[in-house]
Structures are given as structure tokens and as C-alpha cells.
Design an enzyme around this catalytic site. Structure first.
Site, PDB file in Angstrom:
ATOM      1  N   GLN A   7      -5.001  -1.580   9.329  1.00 49.58           N
ATOM      2  CA  GLN A   7      -4.800  -2.915   8.744  1.00 49.58           C
ATOM      3  C   GLN A   7      -5.451  -3.973   9.639  1.00 49.58           C
ATOM      4  O   GLN A   7      -5.152  -4.055  10.833  1.00 49.58           O
ATOM      5  CB  GLN A   7      -3.294  -3.184   8.582  1.00 49.58           C
ATOM      6  CG  GLN A   7      -2.977  -4.476   7.882  1.00 49.58           C
ATOM      7  CD  GLN A   7      -3.448  -4.506   6.424  1.00 49.58           C
ATOM      8  OE1 GLN A   7      -3.295  -3.531   5.687  1.00 49.58           O
ATOM      9  NE2 GLN A   7      -4.031  -5.611   6.016  1.00 49.58           N
ATOM     10  N   ASP A  59     -11.367   2.678   3.838  1.00 42.52           N
ATOM     11  CA  ASP A  59     -11.699   1.250   3.764  1.00 42.52           C
ATOM     12  C   ASP A  59     -13.222   1.058   3.652  1.00 42.52           C
ATOM     13  O   ASP A  59     -13.684  -0.058   3.413  1.00 42.52           O
ATOM     14  CB  ASP A  59     -11.197   0.529   5.024  1.00 42.52           C
ATOM     15  CG  ASP A  59     -10.346  -0.685   4.699  1.00 42.52           C
ATOM     16  OD1 ASP A  59     -10.214  -0.997   3.498  1.00 42.52           O
ATOM     17  OD2 ASP A  59      -9.829  -1.315   5.634  1.00 42.52           O
ATOM     18  N   LYS A  99       0.838  -1.204   0.000  1.00 42.40           N
ATOM     19  CA  LYS A  99       0.000   0.000   0.000  1.00 42.40           C
ATOM     20  C   LYS A  99       0.875   1.256   0.000  1.00 42.40           C
ATOM     21  O   LYS A  99       0.594   2.226  -0.706  1.00 42.40           O
ATOM     22  CB  LYS A  99      -0.953  -0.016   1.211  1.00 42.40           C
ATOM     23  CG  LYS A  99      -2.076  -1.020   1.035  1.00 42.40           C
ATOM     24  CD  LYS A  99      -2.828  -1.335   2.318  1.00 42.40           C
ATOM     25  CE  LYS A  99      -3.788  -2.505   2.060  1.00 42.40           C
ATOM     26  NZ  LYS A  99      -4.445  -3.003   3.260  1.00 42.40           N
TER      27      LYS A  99
END
Ligand code: NAP
Length: 284
Positions: free
Chosen positions: A97, A120, A53
Site C-alpha cells: 500500500q 499493482d 481490498k
């Protein structure tokens, strides 16, 4: 003949679009989007995803911030980091994460992310906007699946779609996005009786169960489009939720694992970060 729905060309298309908009913004106004990734602990798979990422964000000209905490950090410490990122004007997107270590309240952390920075798409405001088909940040893998199908010009409207899995990360948002595109959608989960019989009705079958090799030829209607979201590292390499040997030659189109949905997820994270930046800075 089964067409391979490779993710790379579709993901490149999304990334190139983001990069050109970031470049233009830098030249005109001197500012660029910032993406912060929070990693708690040292899970090896998470380390790999975070590194990817970071690299992807830098490659399109964004600022990338990494915030690392020890595995034994409590919920409070993670919430403090998220609060700082919420206040930081250089950070436009925040991704925590997952999975978080035992002892950290994942839901509390996710819901603490400023809705405008929820790249997200897992916060309640983002998920509510998705349910109501209003503008908002969508979960990256789900929107990546739709963009992949669009890239290969797979028609959605009026088609029968079946999604295996109902997680808020993949299965549920994918089912909703397919429904918003006027597909007729069924969802299979772990308590569904006769799943193969239902799956076999699908023109478009999306599999996100996290069970290697769950889907055999018996689940697949001849010539169906099959999207395999699963990723599993095994002794014989990376495999998906679909038994690939049984899909090739039977499905009309199939996403390879690796190299199918995977590349789309990171490209959509960049796209969401651009969208978040635009809402906070360009349009704000
Ligand atoms: P998850 O949270 O574990 O959800 C799995 C879903 O599948 C649940 O809804 C579960 O049903 C259902 N399920 C489990 N076993 C089943 C069975 N035997 N029959 C029917 N349904 C079953 O997993 P996830 O986060 O959605 O991820 C799914 C897979 O996608 C994983 O392999 C993950 O690694 C992969 N993934 C890939 C990407 C990518 O970029 N390619 C991104 C994210 C995830 P219940 O709700 O009844 O428990």
C-alpha cells in the site's frame, strides 16, 4: 445531456467474472488465489483502502493476507516481509500500500516484489511489458479506466485522447493503454504550457493530476468523454480533479466522483490476482 459513467455496474461485471472463475477452480482443484497486502504505518486513508481490498478479495472467494508493520520500520524490514511473501506458495499477488512512510525506499520495495506476483503492475518487468504491449500485469486504475470506457462502448480507435498526469501509477499507463488501442494520445503534465488549449482537443479527456478542481469548462470540448480520476476529501465531501458543476451539461459523458473510476480499481486488483494465480498455478 451528460451521461454518467458510473463505475459500479462495470466493476460488478469484472468482479462477477473473477468470482465465477475462482468458484470453478475451487470446485475442480480445491485451490484459490491468495492476495497479500502490506501496510506500513497507520495512515487513515491507507487503512480504509486496505480494509476495502481485504473485503473485496474475500467476497470473490480468495484468500486475503494482511501484513502490518510499524511506521518506523526501515526499508530492510519491509524487504524481509516481501521476501517471505515472494516465497509463500499460497500468496499469488502482493500489493504494498502506497505511499510508504518517509524513510522507506519505495522503489526498492516495489522492485523487490516477484514479477509474477506484481498485481499493482508497478515493477519494471510489468511496466516494460506494458510499454511493449506484451502480456503482463497492468496498473489497476489504468486498466480500470479502459474497461470502464469499453463497458460504456466508448470507441477509442482513431479518437483524440488527452491524459492529464504522467505518474507510473495512473497517467502514463493510461496513455500507453489508450495508444495500444489506437487512440491518438497527448499527455499534459505540470510543465505543459497552455494545458486547457491542449485538453480542449480531446474526444476523451482523462484527468489524473491530483489537483482538486483543476479542470474547468474551458478545458473540455463540448460532448467530450471526461474521466475524472482524482479523489480529494474536502469539507464539502469527496471531489475530483474536474469541477463537476462545469462538466455536467457540457461534457457528453462524465465519471462521477465518488463512484466513477474508484470502484474499478479494486475490481481490477482482483482480476490481476486471478491472472497472477493462473500464470503461477493453473498454467504453471
Ligand atoms: P501523482 O503521482 O501526484 O501524479 C500527478 C501527475 O499530475 C503528475 O504527472 C504531475 O505532473 C501532474 N500534474 C500535477 N499538477 C498538474 C497541473 N497543474 N497541470 C497538469 N498536470 C499536473 O498522482 P497519481 O498517483 O497519478 O494520482 C492522481 C490522482 O488520482 C490523485 O488525486 C489520486 O488520489 C487519484 N487516484 C485515484 C485512484 C482511484 O482509484 N480513483 C487511484 C489512484 C489515484 P509532473 O509529472 O510534471 O509532476
Amino acid at each position: 445531456m451528460t451521461t454518467s459513467l458510473k463505475g459500479k455496474p462495470a466493476a460488478d461485471c469484472v468482479r462477477d467474472g473473477v468470482k465465477s472463475r475462482v468458484d470453478e477452480r475451487r470446485q475442480k482443484a480445491g485451490s484459490v488465489p491468495g492476495l497479500a497486502v502490506v501496510l506500513v504505518g497507520r495512515d487513515p486513508a491507507s487503512e480504509i483502502y486496505v480494509a476495502k481490498k481485504h473485503k473485496a478479495a474475500v467476497a470473490v472467494g480468495m484468500h486475503s493476507f494482511e501484513c502490518r508493520l510499524d511506521a518506523n520500520s526501515g526499508t530492510g524490514a519491509v524487504l524481509d516481509v516481501v521476501s517471505q511473501l515472494n516465497r509463500n506458495p499460497d500468496v499469488h499477488g502482493i500489493l504494498v500500500q502506497l505511499p510508504l512512510p518517509d524513510g522507506v525506499d519505495s522503489d526498492a520495495v516495489i522492485q523487490h516484489i516477484d514479477a509474477a506476483k506484481d498485481v499493482d503492475g508497478l515493477g519494471r518487468l510489468s511496466q516494460g511489458a506494458l510499454v511493449q504491449n506484451r502480456p503482463g500485469l497492468r496498473p489497476c486504475t489504468a486498466v480500470g479506466i479502459i474497461d470502464l470506457l469499453d463497458y460504456y462502448e466508448v470507441p477509442l480507435e482513431g479518437r483524440q485522447a488527452v491524459v492529464v498526469g504522467r505518474s507510473s501509477l495512473v497517467g502514463l499507463p493510461t496513455a500507453l493503454l489508450l495508444m495500444h488501442r489506437n487512440a491518438t494520445v497527448s499527455v499534459i503534465h505540470s510543465k505543459t504550457p497552455s494545458p486547457a488549449r491542449i485538453a480542449r482537443t480531446a474526444d476523451i479527456l482523462v484527468v489524473a493530476a491530483g489537483r482538486p478542481g483543476l479542470v474547468t469548462r474551458e478545458w473540455i470540448k463540448p460532448n467530450a468523454v471526461v474521466v475524472d480520476v482524482g479523489i480529494h476529501r474536502t469539507d464539502s465531501g469527496i471531489v475530483g480533479d474536474v469541477l463537476a458543476d462545469e462538466a455536467w451539461g457540457h461534457a457528453g459523458a462524465f465519471t462521477p466522483v465518488p463512484g466513477g473510476v474508484g470502484p474499478m480499481t479494486i475490481a481490477e486488483l482482483l482480476h490481476n490476482t486471478w491472472m497472477a494465480f493462473q500464470t503461477q498455478v493453473v498454467a504453471g
